[in-house]
Design an enzyme around this catalytic site. Structure first.
Site, PDB file in Angstrom:
ATOM      1  N   GLY A  12      -2.205   4.853  -0.648  1.00  0.00           N
ATOM      2  CA  GLY A  12      -3.371   4.069  -0.257  1.00  0.00           C
ATOM      3  C   GLY A  12      -4.521   4.075  -1.240  1.00  0.00           C
ATOM      4  N   THR A  13      -4.238   4.191  -2.552  1.00  0.00           N
ATOM      5  CA  THR A  13      -5.373   4.137  -3.489  1.00  0.00           C
ATOM      6  C   THR A  13      -5.994   2.741  -3.522  1.00  0.00           C
ATOM      7  OG1 THR A  13      -3.996   3.644  -5.426  1.00  0.00           O
ATOM      8  CG2 THR A  13      -4.409   5.974  -4.939  1.00  0.00           C
ATOM      9  N   ASN A  14      -5.185   1.721  -3.303  1.00  0.00           N
ATOM     10  CA  ASN A  14      -5.769   0.367  -3.243  1.00  0.00           C
ATOM     11  C   ASN A  14      -6.589   0.187  -1.978  1.00  0.00           C
ATOM     12  OD1 ASN A  14      -5.025  -1.504  -5.563  1.00  0.00           O
ATOM     13  ND2 ASN A  14      -3.099  -0.434  -5.159  1.00  0.00           N
ATOM     14  N   ILE A  93       9.245  -6.379   2.847  1.00  0.00           N
ATOM     15  CA  ILE A  93       9.175  -7.843   2.785  1.00  0.00           C
ATOM     16  C   ILE A  93       9.346  -8.344   4.217  1.00  0.00           C
ATOM     17  CG2 ILE A  93      10.255  -9.939   1.889  1.00  0.00           C
ATOM     18  CD1 ILE A  93      11.158  -8.257  -0.549  1.00  0.00           C
ATOM     19  N   HIS A 110       0.141  -6.860  -6.933  1.00  0.00           N
ATOM     20  CA  HIS A 110       1.407  -6.516  -7.588  1.00  0.00           C
ATOM     21  C   HIS A 110       1.088  -5.891  -8.948  1.00  0.00           C
ATOM     22  CE1 HIS A 110       5.641  -6.648  -8.482  1.00  0.00           C
ATOM     23  NE2 HIS A 110       5.322  -7.095  -9.668  1.00  0.00           N
TER      24      HIS A 110
HETATM   25  C1  GAR Z   1       0.430  -0.045  -6.242  1.00  0.00           C
HETATM   26  O1  GAR Z   1       0.641   0.102  -7.620  1.00  0.00           O
HETATM   27  C2  GAR Z   1       0.774  -1.461  -5.805  1.00  0.00           C
HETATM   28  O2  GAR Z   1       0.431  -2.427  -6.738  1.00  0.00           O
HETATM   29  C3  GAR Z   1       2.277  -1.355  -5.696  1.00  0.00           C
HETATM   30  O3  GAR Z   1       2.509  -0.093  -5.121  1.00  0.00           O
HETATM   31  C4  GAR Z   1       1.438   0.796  -5.445  1.00  0.00           C
HETATM   32  C5  GAR Z   1       0.852   1.344  -4.174  1.00  0.00           C
HETATM   33  O4  GAR Z   1      -0.128   2.309  -4.423  1.00  0.00           O
HETATM   34  N1  GAR Z   1       2.800  -2.432  -4.904  1.00  0.00           N
HETATM   35  C6  GAR Z   1       3.963  -3.018  -5.145  1.00  0.00           C
HETATM   36  O5  GAR Z   1       4.717  -2.648  -6.009  1.00  0.00           O
HETATM   37  C7  GAR Z   1       4.303  -4.170  -4.211  1.00  0.00           C
HETATM   38  N2  GAR Z   1       5.340  -4.981  -4.799  1.00  0.00           N
HETATM   39  P1  GAR Z   1      -1.226   2.707  -3.335  1.00  0.00           P
HETATM   40  O6  GAR Z   1      -0.506   3.045  -2.027  1.00  0.00           O
HETATM   41  O7  GAR Z   1      -1.850   3.943  -3.939  1.00  0.00           O
HETATM   42  O8  GAR Z   1      -2.188   1.575  -3.199  1.00  0.00           O
END
Ligand code: GAR
Length: 208
Positions: A12-14, A93, A110
């Site tokens: 969940g960093t995003n 998906i 992405h």
């Molecule tokens: C992120 O790099 C995101 O862009 C990628 O997974 C990671 C999740 O990190 N998403 C994909 O590859 C979707 N196709 P997070 O949980 O720390 O946000």
């Protein structure tokens, strides 16, 4: 006020970048009202809790079939009265029945410059492994609207990031997150909240 629902599957960093942007007052006209995780026990749920954001777990493993799972997600989005759905590291998906119910109201981040290194099977670290294997010198991140074509919806924002000598998939993933994903995802959400995104013939126009 637009209700923003964030879908997560992992660290969940995003999501954190979105929460930080919200707390800096960057989402004029919107607020994160719910976080939905496809996996129990992930750190993204802790992040939501720490910031007082309600969350739900709708575990993919509890559903045999993707259509049944998608119906459960759709039911939750409707209950939450979602105006915008953000995939922030959401690794499932969904069936097109969800996308059809929320046309150009779902966005995904992405970790590559679409149309490179995207589509089914390209997620998380895999994307960076493939970029390094190909030897690209520039990669980056893309925020796009979700359509029934995996990673194929209209592109909202992109940001390039340099590949450096000695990069491993992990090092490159971190640089792409820091320099691109955590910046353009909140920017795209802010633009949506300000009603500045228009889609014409599958092209996103950012209004002034
Ligand atoms: C992120 O790099 C995101 O862009 C990628 O997974 C990671 C999740 O990190 N998403 C994909 O590859 C979707 N196709 P997070 O949980 O720390 O946000």
């Amino acid at each position: 006020m637009k209700n923003i629902v964030v879908l997560v599957s992992g660290g969940g960093t995003n999501l954190q970048a979105l929460i930080d942007a919200q707390e800096r007052g960057e989402f004029e006209g919107g607020r994160i009202t719910c976080v939905i995780s496809s996996k129990p026990g992930v750190y993204a749920l802790e992040r939501a809790k720490k910031h007082g954001i309600p969350s739900r777990v709708i575990a993919r493993k509890d559903f045999g079939d993707v259509v049944e799972y998608s119906k459960a997600i759709l039911g939750a989005l409707d209950e939450e009265k979602a105006d915008l759905v953000v995939y922030a590291g959401f690794m499932t998906i969904l069936d097109e029945l969800v996308v059809r119910a929320y046309p150009f109201k779902m966005m995904n981040v992405h970790p590559a410059l679409i149309p490179s290194f995207c589509g089914k099977g390209y997620y998380g670290l895999r994307v960076h492994e493939e970029a390094l294997k190909k030897g690209v010198k520039l990669t980056g991140a893309t925020v796009h609207f979700v359509t029934e074509v995996c990673d194929g919806g209209p592109i909202i924002l992109q940001k390039a990031v340099e590949v450096q000598n000695g990069d491993t998939p992990e090092i490159l993933q971190k640089r792409v997150m820091e320099q691109a994903e955590w910046k353009i995802l909140p920017q795209a959400v802010a633009l949506f909240c300000e009603d500045r995104l228009e889609v014409k013939d599958n092209i996103v126009i950012i209004k002034n």
